[in-house]
Design a protein around this motif. Structure first.
Motif, short mmCIF file in Angstrom:
data_model
loop_
_atom_site.label_atom_id
_atom_site.label_comp_id
_atom_site.label_asym_id
_atom_site.label_seq_id
_atom_site.Cartn_x
_atom_site.Cartn_y
_atom_site.Cartn_z
N VAL A 207 16.23 5.56 22.98
CA VAL A 207 15.08 5.41 22.83
C VAL A 207 14.34 5.73 23.92
CG1 VAL A 207 13.07 3.65 22.43
CG2 VAL A 207 15.19 3.68 20.95
N THR A 208 13.35 6.44 23.77
CA THR A 208 12.17 6.68 25.04
C THR A 208 11.02 7.19 24.54
OG1 THR A 208 11.89 8.20 26.94
CG2 THR A 208 12.89 9.17 25.05
N HIS A 209 10.02 6.82 25.43
CA HIS A 209 8.61 7.28 25.02
C HIS A 209 8.13 8.39 25.96
CE1 HIS A 209 7.63 3.93 27.59
NE2 HIS A 209 6.70 4.89 28.19
N GLU A 210 9.24 8.91 26.69
CA GLU A 210 8.74 9.90 27.69
C GLU A 210 9.35 11.38 27.42
OE1 GLU A 210 9.35 8.28 32.09
OE2 GLU A 210 10.68 7.28 30.62
N GLU A 211 8.44 12.24 27.16
CA GLU A 211 8.73 13.50 26.79
C GLU A 211 9.66 14.29 27.47
OE1 GLU A 211 7.92 15.26 23.78
OE2 GLU A 211 6.08 13.98 23.06
N ASP A 212 9.72 14.25 28.73
CA ASP A 212 10.30 14.98 29.49
C ASP A 212 12.04 14.50 29.64
OD1 ASP A 212 9.68 12.51 30.93
OD2 ASP A 212 10.14 13.43 32.82
N ILE A 213 12.14 12.90 29.13
CA ILE A 213 13.32 12.47 29.06
C ILE A 213 13.83 12.93 27.68
CG2 ILE A 213 14.49 10.15 28.70
CD1 ILE A 213 13.73 10.72 31.67
N ALA A 214 13.17 12.77 26.80
CA ALA A 214 13.54 13.27 25.16
C ALA A 214 13.98 14.66 25.19
CB ALA A 214 12.38 12.86 24.30
N ASN A 215 13.43 15.59 26.08
CA ASN A 215 13.79 16.93 26.12
C ASN A 215 15.19 17.22 26.86
OD1 ASN A 215 11.85 18.35 24.71
ND2 ASN A 215 10.29 18.09 26.59
N MET A 216 15.62 16.10 27.56
CA MET A 216 17.04 16.17 27.95
C MET A 216 18.23 15.90 27.06
SD MET A 216 16.11 14.87 31.76
CE MET A 216 14.79 15.48 32.81
N CYS A 217 17.48 15.45 25.95
CA CYS A 217 18.45 15.19 24.83
C CYS A 217 18.65 16.46 24.06
CB CYS A 217 18.03 13.95 23.82
SG CYS A 217 18.07 12.56 24.89
N LYS A 218 19.24 16.41 22.75
CA LYS A 218 19.72 17.66 21.97
C LYS A 218 18.81 17.51 20.90
CE LYS A 218 24.30 18.49 23.53
NZ LYS A 218 25.78 18.42 23.35
N ARG A 219 18.22 16.41 20.39
CA ARG A 219 17.57 16.22 19.24
C ARG A 219 16.61 15.12 19.42
NH1 ARG A 219 20.88 13.82 13.98
NH2 ARG A 219 19.11 13.32 12.86
N ILE A 220 15.47 15.36 18.84
CA ILE A 220 14.31 14.51 18.93
C ILE A 220 13.92 13.86 17.57
CG2 ILE A 220 11.88 13.89 19.74
CD1 ILE A 220 12.21 15.93 21.94
N VAL A 221 14.04 12.73 17.38
CA VAL A 221 13.54 12.13 16.08
C VAL A 221 12.29 11.25 16.23
CG1 VAL A 221 14.23 10.18 14.36
CG2 VAL A 221 15.69 11.99 14.98
N ARG A 222 11.07 11.58 15.75
CA ARG A 222 9.89 10.77 16.00
C ARG A 222 9.55 9.87 14.76
NH1 ARG A 222 7.31 13.64 20.48
NH2 ARG A 222 8.43 15.36 20.28
N LEU A 223 9.33 8.54 15.27
CA LEU A 223 8.90 7.32 14.36
C LEU A 223 7.46 7.33 14.46
CD1 LEU A 223 11.38 4.36 15.01
CD2 LEU A 223 11.05 5.68 13.02
N LYS A 224 6.81 7.28 13.23
CA LYS A 224 5.17 6.69 13.24
C LYS A 224 5.12 5.73 12.08
CE LYS A 224 0.68 8.40 13.67
NZ LYS A 224 0.00 9.35 13.28
N ASP A 225 4.31 4.83 12.49
CA ASP A 225 4.33 3.84 11.36
C ASP A 225 5.46 3.54 10.68
OD1 ASP A 225 1.68 3.86 12.10
OD2 ASP A 225 1.03 5.37 10.78
N GLY A 226 6.68 3.38 11.12
CA GLY A 226 7.57 2.92 10.36
C GLY A 226 8.36 4.01 9.62
#
Ligand code: ADP
Ligand code: MG
Length: 243
Positions: A207-226
């Protein structure tokens, strides 16, 4: 159970997951039908603004909390209605945790912190300390084994926490804002290490809210309002280029 062969080979398979918290007489619906699969060897970032339910989801995945409804299969094993005792056994066997605030035990030395989860695996003290020393070495903290957390920098504390998370050789590493308390350089340093673990085959959910950290992962899953509003692969940025 109706889990298909396809679901069973996922590291993690979640469908229609819901979670509400009771607040006085009302309730707060935090997760509103989450569907998520993660394969072995993936490195996934869960993103979303503060309060979007990231930690709630990670805690359910980590069996630290329970969903109200939905299905959750971890490495082929349906996780529902587990007794506290069984959940603890599975947690220890399958999962490693890293937290923003490190969650080290203040009065125990680095090596004792790393050795602690091995106690619950029933290993003898000598073997526990041997394994703990090996994992401390892997994170470059050989020389700091006997030091207390208060004698370590933030980055060193997080390395101890990583060594502790890895000591029991978990199938899945869960990290809640692992760089949230660290400066940029130390964050990249820690991310380079986590990327290396993933290169070696470890499945990672962060879990992260920092874009640069997320971009160091291979896949991004975005949550909003559950709910999940986006689930995309990324061309992984290597943290080592900053270190
Ligand atoms: P995030 O990690 O994305 O910031 P959380 O999953 O921690 O979000 O929290 C989601 C929402 O649920 C927030 O509004 C938070 O205040 C609420 N919440 C989290 N844990 C609890 C709890 N134990 N009891 C009541 N409300 C909670
Ligand atoms: Mg959170």
């Amino acid at each position: 159970m109706g889990a298909s062969i396809n679901q069973i080979k996922n590291m993690l398979h979640i469908t229609s997951l819901h979670k509400s918290y009771a607040i006085g007489d009302s309730s707060l619906h935090v997760l509103k039908g989450i569907d998520l699969s993660v394969e072995t060897g993936e490195m996934v970032a869960i993103m979303g603004s503060s309060g979007s339910g990231k930690s709630t989801l990670l805690n359910i995945i980590g069996m630290l909390d329970e969903a109200d409804s939905g299905t959750y299969i971890l490495d082929g094993l349906p996780i529902d209605d587990l007794t506290e005792k069984k959940a603890a056994v599975y947690r220890n066997k399958f999962l490693g945790f890293i937290f923003q605030s490190f969650n080290l035990i203040n009065y125990k030395s680095a090596i004792e912190n790393v050795a602690l989860p091995l106690y619950y695996q029933g290993l003898k003290r000598k073997k526990r300390l041997e394994l703990a020393r090996f994992h401390l070495g892997k994170v470059g903290l050989d020389a700091w084994a006997e030091h207390l957390p208060k004698e370590l920098s933030g980055g060193q504390k997080q390395r101890v926490a990583i060594a502790r998370a890895l000591a029991a050789n978990p199938k899945l590493l869960l990290a809640d804002e692992p760089t949230g308390a660290l400066d940029t350089k130390t964050s990249h340093d820690i991310m380079a290490f986590i990327q290396q673990l993933n290169d070696e085959g470890k499945t990672i959910l962060m879990v992260t809210h920092e874009e640069d950290i997320a971009n160091m992962c291979k896949r991004i899953v975005r949550l909003k309002d559950g709910v999940i509003i986006e689930d995309t692969p990324v061309d992984q940025v290597r943290a080592s280029q900053y270190v």
